[in-house]
Design a protein around this motif. Structure first.
Motif, short mmCIF file in Angstrom:
data_model
loop_
_atom_site.label_atom_id
_atom_site.label_comp_id
_atom_site.label_asym_id
_atom_site.label_seq_id
_atom_site.Cartn_x
_atom_site.Cartn_y
_atom_site.Cartn_z
N ALA A 16 0.84 -1.20 0.00
CA ALA A 16 0.00 0.00 0.00
C ALA A 16 0.88 1.25 0.00
O ALA A 16 0.58 2.22 -0.71
CB ALA A 16 -0.93 0.00 1.21
N GLN A 17 1.94 1.24 0.77
CA GLN A 17 2.86 2.38 0.79
C GLN A 17 3.48 2.60 -0.58
O GLN A 17 3.60 3.75 -1.03
CB GLN A 17 3.94 2.17 1.85
N ARG A 18 3.87 1.54 -1.24
CA ARG A 18 4.45 1.65 -2.58
C ARG A 18 3.44 2.25 -3.56
O ARG A 18 3.77 3.13 -4.35
CB ARG A 18 4.91 0.29 -3.09
N LYS A 19 2.18 1.81 -3.48
CA LYS A 19 1.15 2.34 -4.37
C LYS A 19 0.91 3.83 -4.12
O LYS A 19 0.74 4.61 -5.07
CB LYS A 19 -0.15 1.55 -4.22
N ILE A 20 0.88 4.21 -2.86
CA ILE A 20 0.71 5.63 -2.54
C ILE A 20 1.91 6.43 -3.05
O ILE A 20 1.75 7.51 -3.62
CB ILE A 20 0.50 5.84 -1.02
N TYR A 21 3.10 5.88 -2.87
CA TYR A 21 4.30 6.55 -3.37
C TYR A 21 4.19 6.75 -4.89
O TYR A 21 4.44 7.84 -5.40
CB TYR A 21 5.55 5.76 -3.02
N GLU A 22 3.81 5.71 -5.59
CA GLU A 22 3.71 5.78 -7.05
C GLU A 22 2.67 6.81 -7.50
O GLU A 22 2.86 7.51 -8.48
CB GLU A 22 3.38 4.41 -7.64
N LYS A 23 1.57 6.91 -6.77
CA LYS A 23 0.52 7.87 -7.13
C LYS A 23 0.89 9.30 -6.79
O LYS A 23 0.49 10.23 -7.48
CB LYS A 23 -0.79 7.51 -6.42
N ALA A 25 4.23 10.59 -5.88
CA ALA A 25 5.61 11.06 -6.03
C ALA A 25 5.73 12.20 -7.05
O ALA A 25 6.39 13.20 -6.77
CB ALA A 25 6.53 9.90 -6.42
N GLY A 26 5.11 12.08 -8.19
CA GLY A 26 5.20 13.12 -9.21
C GLY A 26 4.59 14.44 -8.75
O GLY A 26 5.17 15.51 -8.96
N ARG A 27 3.45 14.35 -8.11
CA ARG A 27 2.79 15.57 -7.62
C ARG A 27 3.62 16.26 -6.54
O ARG A 27 3.78 17.48 -6.55
CB ARG A 27 1.42 15.23 -7.05
N TYR A 29 6.82 15.89 -6.03
CA TYR A 29 8.06 16.36 -6.63
C TYR A 29 7.85 17.75 -7.21
O TYR A 29 8.68 18.64 -7.04
CB TYR A 29 8.54 15.39 -7.71
N SER A 30 6.71 17.96 -7.88
CA SER A 30 6.40 19.27 -8.46
C SER A 30 6.28 20.34 -7.39
O SER A 30 6.72 21.47 -7.59
CB SER A 30 5.10 19.21 -9.27
N VAL A 31 5.69 19.98 -6.26
CA VAL A 31 5.59 20.93 -5.14
C VAL A 31 6.99 21.31 -4.68
O VAL A 31 7.31 22.49 -4.53
CB VAL A 31 4.77 20.33 -3.97
N CYS A 32 7.83 20.32 -4.47
CA CYS A 32 9.20 20.57 -3.99
C CYS A 32 9.99 21.39 -5.00
O CYS A 32 10.80 22.24 -4.62
CB CYS A 32 9.91 19.26 -3.70
N ARG A 33 9.77 21.13 -6.26
CA ARG A 33 10.50 21.83 -7.33
C ARG A 33 10.22 23.33 -7.33
O ARG A 33 11.06 24.13 -7.72
CB ARG A 33 10.12 21.23 -8.69
N ARG A 34 9.03 23.71 -6.86
CA ARG A 34 8.71 25.13 -6.80
C ARG A 34 9.49 25.85 -5.71
O ARG A 34 9.66 27.06 -5.77
CB ARG A 34 7.21 25.32 -6.56
N TYR A 35 9.97 25.12 -4.72
CA TYR A 35 10.68 25.74 -3.60
C TYR A 35 12.20 25.56 -3.70
O TYR A 35 12.94 26.41 -3.23
CB TYR A 35 10.21 25.14 -2.27
#
Length: 172
Positions: A16-23, A25-27, A29-35
């Protein structure tokens, strides 16, 4: 996010943790990229974010707000990283990094905006993201960054002016 998946994650189910990570991670990452500019910092903050998500998920009362909760964790981790690296200098005298004749033709709007945000000094970029993108009020931004509301407002104004200059030079 599926309730059952979140419940399984609360039970420390690695699948379940892996599935949440996969869903997510991209979103996130985009948040982090803004900062953050540095890919290594982004990856480090992203790992810290998921660690915090998985260790604190039992505190999540309402699974319907999971995505917003996860984004807030990512934002807080980014701000913590900026504070710890002393990169969060908030000053109108910060050097405007990058040249005003930066040209980025034929790229997507999102990439273009990330590129434009990367030209802002760290402090201005953080305040712009918190206010304009994340929707925090100046009072809360001031509290989060240990600054005055006036400083938050002036930094937002400074960021807007610099972004307008860049937009004018990019012919968007």
């Amino acid at each position: 996010m599926e309730r059952e998946l979140l419940l399984e994650c609360q039970r420390n189910n690695r699948n379940a943790q892996r599935k949440i990570y996969e869903k997510m991670a991209g979103r996130l990452y985009s948040v982090c990229r803004r900062y953050l500019k540095n890919d290594e910092d982004i990856e480090e903050v992203l790992a810290d974010t998921f660690y915090k998500i998985f260790t604190k998920i039992s505190q999540l009362q309402n699974p319907d707000i999971f995505e917003g909760w996860a984004r807030k964790i990512a934002v807080n981790e980014c701000l913590q990283k900026l504070r710890s690296s002393k990169a969060l200098h908030i000053s109108l005298d910060d050097e405007f990094s990058g040249s005003s004749d930066a040209s980025a033709e034929n790229i997507s709007f999102e990439k273009d905006m990330l590129s434009l945000l990367s030209f802002l000094p760290e402090g201005c970029r953080a305040i712009f993201n918190l206010f304009a993108i994340e929707g925090y009020p100046h009072k809360e931004i001031a509290s989060m960054l240990s600054i005055s509301e006036g400083t938050s407002k002036s930094q937002l104004n400074f960021a807007r002016k610099k972004l307008q200059e860049l937009l004018g030079n990019q012919n968007i």
